[in-house]
Design a protein around this motif. Sequence first.
Motif, short mmCIF file in Angstrom:
data_model
loop_
_atom_site.label_atom_id
_atom_site.label_comp_id
_atom_site.label_asym_id
_atom_site.label_seq_id
_atom_site.Cartn_x
_atom_site.Cartn_y
_atom_site.Cartn_z
N CYS A 1 90.93 45.16 117.29
CA CYS A 1 90.13 45.27 118.51
C CYS A 1 89.50 46.65 118.64
O CYS A 1 90.17 47.66 118.49
N THR A 2 88.21 46.67 118.91
CA THR A 2 87.50 47.93 119.05
C THR A 2 87.22 48.26 120.51
O THR A 2 86.59 49.27 120.79
N GLY A 3 87.65 47.39 121.41
CA GLY A 3 87.38 47.64 122.82
C GLY A 3 85.93 47.43 123.20
O GLY A 3 85.39 48.08 124.09
N CYS A 4 85.27 46.46 122.55
CA CYS A 4 83.84 46.27 122.78
C CYS A 4 83.56 45.47 124.06
O CYS A 4 82.42 45.36 124.48
N THR A 5 84.57 44.90 124.66
CA THR A 5 84.51 44.16 125.93
C THR A 5 83.70 42.87 125.90
O THR A 5 83.40 42.30 126.93
N LEU A 6 83.35 42.40 124.71
CA LEU A 6 82.59 41.14 124.65
C LEU A 6 83.42 39.97 125.17
O LEU A 6 82.91 39.06 125.81
N CYS A 7 84.73 40.02 124.88
CA CYS A 7 85.59 38.93 125.35
C CYS A 7 85.65 38.93 126.87
O CYS A 7 85.68 37.88 127.50
N LEU B 1 91.02 45.89 129.89
CA LEU B 1 91.47 46.75 128.79
C LEU B 1 91.14 48.20 129.08
O LEU B 1 90.27 48.52 129.89
N PHE C 1 95.64 46.48 126.75
CA PHE C 1 94.89 45.23 126.77
C PHE C 1 95.76 44.26 127.55
O PHE C 1 96.83 43.90 127.12
N CYS D 1 84.51 37.15 120.25
CA CYS D 1 84.93 38.38 119.57
C CYS D 1 84.31 38.47 118.18
O CYS D 1 84.49 37.58 117.35
N PRO D 2 83.58 39.54 117.88
CA PRO D 2 82.94 39.66 116.58
C PRO D 2 83.87 40.20 115.50
O PRO D 2 83.51 40.22 114.34
N PHE D 3 85.07 40.64 115.88
CA PHE D 3 85.94 41.30 114.91
C PHE D 3 87.21 40.50 114.61
O PHE D 3 88.14 41.01 114.01
N ALA E 1 89.52 39.86 116.52
CA ALA E 1 90.57 40.72 117.03
C ALA E 1 91.43 40.03 118.06
O ALA E 1 92.42 40.58 118.52
N ILE E 2 91.05 38.84 118.44
CA ILE E 2 91.88 38.08 119.39
C ILE E 2 91.94 36.64 118.91
O ILE E 2 90.92 36.05 118.55
S1 SF4 Z 1 85.72 41.03 121.86
FE1 SF4 Z 1 87.31 41.39 120.31
S2 SF4 Z 1 87.02 43.50 119.68
FE2 SF4 Z 1 85.87 43.25 121.58
S3 SF4 Z 1 87.31 43.90 123.18
FE3 SF4 Z 1 87.56 41.69 122.96
S4 SF4 Z 1 89.21 41.43 121.47
FE4 SF4 Z 1 88.52 43.55 121.32
#
Ligand code: SF4
Lengths: 187, 371
Positions: free
Chosen positions: A62-68, A79, A93, A110-112, A114-115
């Motif tokens: 997770c990069t903390g991009c807040t897309l989720c 987060l 988080f 999420c683009p990574f 990460a979730i």
């Molecule tokens: S979209 Fe993915 S990478 Fe971005 S904050 Fe949410 S879990 Fe983290």
Amino acid sequence: MNTIQDLFSGFMSFLRGMKITGANLGRDKTTVLYPYEKADVAPRYRGLFVLPFNEANGRLNCTGCTLCIQACPTNVITLTKLGAGKHGGIQDFQMDLGRCMFCNLCVEACPFEAIEMTTQFELASTDRNVCVFPLTSLAQGGAAAAEKNYNTISTALAAEAAEKAAKAAAAGESGGHGAAHAPKEGA
Amino acid sequence: MVNTATTEQRHTVEVNLGPQHPSTHGVLRLLVELDGEIIVSCRPVIGYLHRGLEKMFEKRSYKQTIPFTDRMDYCASLNGNLAICQAIERLGGLQAPERAQYIRVLLCELNRIASHLVFLATYATDIGATTVFLYAFREREKCLDLMECMTGARLTYNYVRPGGIPQDLPDGFENGLNCFLDDLLKALEENDRLLTGNRIFRGRLEGVGVVSPEMAAAYGASGPVARGSGLNYDVRKTAPYEVYDRLEFDVPVYHTGDCMARYLVRIEEMRQSARIIRQCLKDMPAGEIMCKMPKIFKPPIGQAFSRTESPRGELSFYMVSDGTPNPARVHGRTPSFVHLGMLPAMLPGVKIADVIAILGSLDTVLGEVDR
Ligand code: SF4
Ligand code: SF4
């Protein structure tokens, strides 16, 4: 006469029903004795969340991009970011699963990767506060993973900051000279 | 019993049926006025499950509205997903790839079977045939397992997206599905002998709760209620969506208009659904399942209307876009709400014991009535 016919046909349909019930008596049972036995859950089942730990990088994806957060219809996720840019990550988080619909939209957003969702479905509790899951219970590997994540990112951020400072200092020196010299030369 | 009221000639009694009553299938309250055993008038009181979904839609982005449609008709949530996604697609000018359309139809029909099995189970229990409840739920369990394999949830699927579907069929799904359909047809045949032919069951349903074709049309009935009254009306045929125009299936229509007719329509629909699913599996092309979507979906200013045939009847969504990422207005036309409106006209004159038979035969889902 009609009554007798009625009685007879009613009795016959009763017998027919009993025959089918009897035939079903010999069938395999289809229920399981939960919670002593558990039925299989499909691999795609949408249960408790997990933030996968990336062993290679020693941190969470997770990069903390807040897309989720933006994708979630019910404001489940909060987060705290840690740093930004290349080494951006999360310090905390939190998911309030009491509000969650397990709709999968955050995972898709999420683009990574990460979730993710696991097949764990036994999330009932008698206390609302238990429904709020912090990073330490969401991260794959628990509190240890969360701490490793924090350490890796803060080390990387510190290194980046040091590098930047060094660069800035170097640039500042040469730039400072240039700036100091220019007016003199002009004058 | 709430109170006794004295009219000029006789005493009538007002009785509350519900809101906590196992046979109202949700929180529905029927305020019936009784003269002895005969119903004089009936007033359905709804709203116990109102969540303000239409307002909630306005506060959320287009994609975020989909999981809420799961909570309308929770017995057949995929149809709700599909209906709202079609409206969104029409607003944004999107077109789902062919494979996605086939999978949508397949899943919707599977969901229709699951929903009708719930009807069969609960309706038989209402009438007093508890055995059927167990057998129907046994079949439904297999159906839900398949849905779970596919979508990851057992009831609130949230599986259709504007422009396609999120995931393709899992491995081994086709085999499982074929096995289930074989089992289902056997179970339906068994059910015909056990329940449909049963003297008591027929006696309770035949000639009870008759809806004339005129009345069905006047009240805007759709789905099995309309088709049980002899109206040949099925959105899948009259205004085909997705790939229904390429599939071969019959629309069962019965003309007696009583509870038995509505029951028979649903039983036959399950067989037809099985037929549709088999065709989908056979005809499904390979390829993409999702069309290209912009990152932030902002459809142009305009309005769209989508019609689908849910297991309960015609489920439609009307959507207005003002060019922002959130819809300006959404309205759902839900069949259960319309059918519930028929009760005050259907009930007067019938015996109190038949209320449950009539209410059950409308197969209302209260999540959809109140939304
Ligand atoms: S979209 Fe993915 S990478 Fe971005 S904050 Fe949410 S879990 Fe983290
Ligand atoms: S599953 Fe849905 S409701 Fe739950 S956190 Fe993700 S987006 Fe929000």
